[in-house]
Design a protein around this motif. Sequence first.
Motif, PDB file in Angstrom:
ATOM      1  N   LYS A  11      -2.785  -3.894   8.821  1.00 24.89           N
ATOM      2  CA  LYS A  11      -1.537  -3.188   8.537  1.00 24.89           C
ATOM      3  C   LYS A  11      -0.408  -3.700   9.425  1.00 24.89           C
ATOM      4  O   LYS A  11      -0.598  -3.916  10.619  1.00 24.89           O
ATOM      5  CB  LYS A  11      -1.749  -1.682   8.756  1.00 24.89           C
ATOM      6  CG  LYS A  11      -0.527  -0.818   8.549  1.00 24.89           C
ATOM      7  CD  LYS A  11      -0.857   0.640   8.868  1.00 24.89           C
ATOM      8  CE  LYS A  11       0.378   1.528   8.809  1.00 24.89           C
ATOM      9  NZ  LYS A  11       1.368   1.219   9.860  1.00 24.89           N
TER      10      LYS A  11
ATOM     11  N   ASN B 233      -2.777   1.944  -4.325  1.00 19.43           N
ATOM     12  CA  ASN B 233      -2.309   3.280  -3.977  1.00 19.43           C
ATOM     13  C   ASN B 233      -3.411   4.130  -3.366  1.00 19.43           C
ATOM     14  O   ASN B 233      -4.605   3.918  -3.630  1.00 19.43           O
ATOM     15  CB  ASN B 233      -1.812   4.013  -5.235  1.00 19.43           C
ATOM     16  CG  ASN B 233      -0.475   3.510  -5.739  1.00 19.43           C
ATOM     17  OD1 ASN B 233       0.358   3.073  -4.955  1.00 19.43           O
ATOM     18  ND2 ASN B 233      -0.269   3.581  -7.042  1.00 19.43           N
ATOM     19  N   ARG B 234      -2.987   5.130  -2.636  1.00 20.79           N
ATOM     20  CA  ARG B 234      -3.904   6.109  -2.065  1.00 20.79           C
ATOM     21  C   ARG B 234      -4.414   7.086  -3.117  1.00 20.79           C
ATOM     22  O   ARG B 234      -5.595   7.430  -3.137  1.00 20.79           O
ATOM     23  CB  ARG B 234      -3.198   6.878  -0.949  1.00 20.79           C
ATOM     24  CG  ARG B 234      -3.968   8.094  -0.439  1.00 20.79           C
ATOM     25  CD  ARG B 234      -3.155   8.876   0.577  1.00 20.79           C
ATOM     26  NE  ARG B 234      -3.031   8.145   1.833  1.00 20.79           N
ATOM     27  CZ  ARG B 234      -2.267   8.524   2.838  1.00 20.79           C
ATOM     28  NH1 ARG B 234      -1.508   9.605   2.719  1.00 20.79           N
ATOM     29  NH2 ARG B 234      -2.224   7.817   3.954  1.00 20.79           N
TER      30      ARG B 234
ATOM     31  N   VAL C 173       2.741  -0.752   4.414  1.00 17.57           N
ATOM     32  CA  VAL C 173       2.606   0.635   3.963  1.00 17.57           C
ATOM     33  C   VAL C 173       3.998   1.227   3.812  1.00 17.57           C
ATOM     34  O   VAL C 173       4.850   1.068   4.690  1.00 17.57           O
ATOM     35  CB  VAL C 173       1.766   1.451   4.962  1.00 17.57           C
ATOM     36  CG1 VAL C 173       1.790   2.933   4.623  1.00 17.57           C
ATOM     37  CG2 VAL C 173       0.330   0.937   4.976  1.00 17.57           C
TER      38      VAL C 173
ATOM     39  N   LEU D  13       0.853  -1.181   0.000  1.00 18.40           N
ATOM     40  CA  LEU D  13       0.000   0.000   0.000  1.00 18.40           C
ATOM     41  C   LEU D  13       0.893   1.236   0.000  1.00 18.40           C
ATOM     42  O   LEU D  13       1.695   1.438   0.910  1.00 18.40           O
ATOM     43  CB  LEU D  13      -0.909  -0.007   1.228  1.00 18.40           C
ATOM     44  CG  LEU D  13      -1.853   1.174   1.445  1.00 18.40           C
ATOM     45  CD1 LEU D  13      -2.678   1.475   0.201  1.00 18.40           C
ATOM     46  CD2 LEU D  13      -2.764   0.893   2.642  1.00 18.40           C
ATOM     47  N   SER D  14       0.743   2.064  -1.045  1.00 21.75           N
ATOM     48  CA  SER D  14       1.639   3.192  -1.211  1.00 21.75           C
ATOM     49  C   SER D  14       0.860   4.462  -1.548  1.00 21.75           C
ATOM     50  O   SER D  14      -0.364   4.479  -1.609  1.00 21.75           O
ATOM     51  CB  SER D  14       2.679   2.882  -2.298  1.00 21.75           C
ATOM     52  OG  SER D  14       3.744   3.811  -2.272  1.00 21.75           O
ATOM     53  N   PHE D  15       1.620   5.515  -1.794  1.00 16.21           N
ATOM     54  CA  PHE D  15       1.058   6.850  -1.987  1.00 16.21           C
ATOM     55  C   PHE D  15       0.527   7.039  -3.401  1.00 16.21           C
ATOM     56  O   PHE D  15      -0.514   7.653  -3.623  1.00 16.21           O
ATOM     57  CB  PHE D  15       2.145   7.881  -1.692  1.00 16.21           C
ATOM     58  CG  PHE D  15       1.659   9.292  -1.576  1.00 16.21           C
ATOM     59  CD1 PHE D  15       1.084   9.746  -0.390  1.00 16.21           C
ATOM     60  CD2 PHE D  15       1.777  10.170  -2.635  1.00 16.21           C
ATOM     61  CE1 PHE D  15       0.633  11.056  -0.276  1.00 16.21           C
ATOM     62  CE2 PHE D  15       1.340  11.485  -2.526  1.00 16.21           C
ATOM     63  CZ  PHE D  15       0.765  11.927  -1.347  1.00 16.21           C
TER      64      PHE D  15
ATOM     65  N   CYS E  52       0.298   7.157   8.802  1.00 18.20           N
ATOM     66  CA  CYS E  52      -0.243   5.899   9.334  1.00 18.20           C
ATOM     67  C   CYS E  52      -1.765   5.917   9.384  1.00 18.20           C
ATOM     68  O   CYS E  52      -2.433   5.180   8.675  1.00 18.20           O
ATOM     69  CB  CYS E  52       0.347   5.613  10.709  1.00 18.20           C
ATOM     70  SG  CYS E  52      -0.197   4.048  11.424  1.00 18.20           S
TER      71      CYS E  52
ATOM     72  N   TYR F 145      -3.759   6.036   6.169  1.00 24.36           N
ATOM     73  CA  TYR F 145      -3.783   4.779   5.419  1.00 24.36           C
ATOM     74  C   TYR F 145      -4.828   3.824   5.991  1.00 24.36           C
ATOM     75  O   TYR F 145      -5.503   3.098   5.247  1.00 24.36           O
ATOM     76  CB  TYR F 145      -2.401   4.120   5.423  1.00 24.36           C
ATOM     77  CG  TYR F 145      -1.439   4.749   4.444  1.00 24.36           C
ATOM     78  CD1 TYR F 145      -1.552   4.516   3.078  1.00 24.36           C
ATOM     79  CD2 TYR F 145      -0.419   5.591   4.882  1.00 24.36           C
ATOM     80  CE1 TYR F 145      -0.666   5.090   2.176  1.00 24.36           C
ATOM     81  CE2 TYR F 145       0.462   6.180   3.988  1.00 24.36           C
ATOM     82  CZ  TYR F 145       0.328   5.925   2.637  1.00 24.36           C
ATOM     83  OH  TYR F 145       1.200   6.513   1.742  1.00 24.36           O
TER      84      TYR F 145
ATOM     85  N   ASP G 219      -7.982   4.994   4.638  1.00 24.45           N
ATOM     86  CA  ASP G 219      -8.078   4.601   3.227  1.00 24.45           C
ATOM     87  C   ASP G 219      -8.576   3.165   3.094  1.00 24.45           C
ATOM     88  O   ASP G 219      -9.382   2.851   2.209  1.00 24.45           O
ATOM     89  CB  ASP G 219      -6.710   4.709   2.552  1.00 24.45           C
ATOM     90  CG  ASP G 219      -6.217   6.136   2.419  1.00 24.45           C
ATOM     91  OD1 ASP G 219      -7.049   7.061   2.454  1.00 24.45           O
ATOM     92  OD2 ASP G 219      -4.992   6.317   2.288  1.00 24.45           O
TER      93      ASP G 219
END
Length: 340
Positions: free
Chosen positions: A140, A81-82, A107, A8-10, A117, A120, A123
Amino acid sequence: MYDAFLLLSFGGPEGPDDVMPFLRNVTRGRGVPEERLAEVAEHYRHFGGVSPINQQCRDLLAALRTEFADHGLDLPLYWGNRNWDPYLADTLATMRDDGVRRAIAFVTSPFGSYSSCRQYLEDIVAARATVGAGAPVIDKLRHFHDHPGYVEPHVDAVRAALGTLPAAPDSTRLVFTAHSVPMSMARTAGPAGNRYTDQLAEVARLVADGSGAGLPYDLVWQSRSGPPQVPWLEPDVNDHLARLAADGVTGVVVSPIGFVSDHLEVVWDLDNEAADTAKRLGLDYARAATPGTDPRFVAMVRELVTERLDPAVPRRKLGGIPVWDACADGCCALPPRPAH
């Protein structure tokens, strides 16, 4: 217990037409002026409108597939992704269709705070609500700021960067950077009372000590993006370089300990803006690398998964700040917006 792994990333734009929609995704509801977005958009266009972060996620996934296979960790790997494709909700829908019921998520931020944190976690909740019935449960992994697999690559990168500077230990300084956040966010604390700044101060100490250089060091901030009337963590790295030069420092190694890979805020803010500032000031300048796909960092991700699967697996960490598997409700909550 788990039947999949989620990176899970930006997220980041992958072409010029993506840049402004991406930036609006990132800043939605934050009151960032359009002219500031246009300014940041030029940073992306300097690189053809492509952020390095998505390719870095692909590279990390490829390395993790090999790492998992080599250690008998039989989990399919997914990526969401976010702020850009592949969006998290789309990834969770694919996971549901593939029969995934519960996944463990890594993450790409080592630290606690709302934006690194808690957001996410929000999200994940929002993406599961979008997917609806059958959306997989996502847990997570813990913070990893002081794990050897994160600290040691930074240590070696600092040593390598120091080796490129003229030998002048009496006038050389280490400068550690991380993403600035609003002061109100920086004051929020996790369950053990530690803050974003506490974790970063611990990493700075660990990397400085590990380098063996015995040099003085500072923790400063970069990449401020909020409205100008809101106080953020300071000093900015460029302002700090000017102060160091005025104090007689002749060389600096800048180490982005707040980042896991060389994404745009590293290559623009440090390799362009800060490097230009150092040149103008007459400072010898070297920027240390981030972990990226260093084998120790890749192995760390696998270790974080195996320690969650088996409580008997020891948790490797170098610092004294506690870590935990599940954040409490309200941990690192978004602070109230100031009245205008």
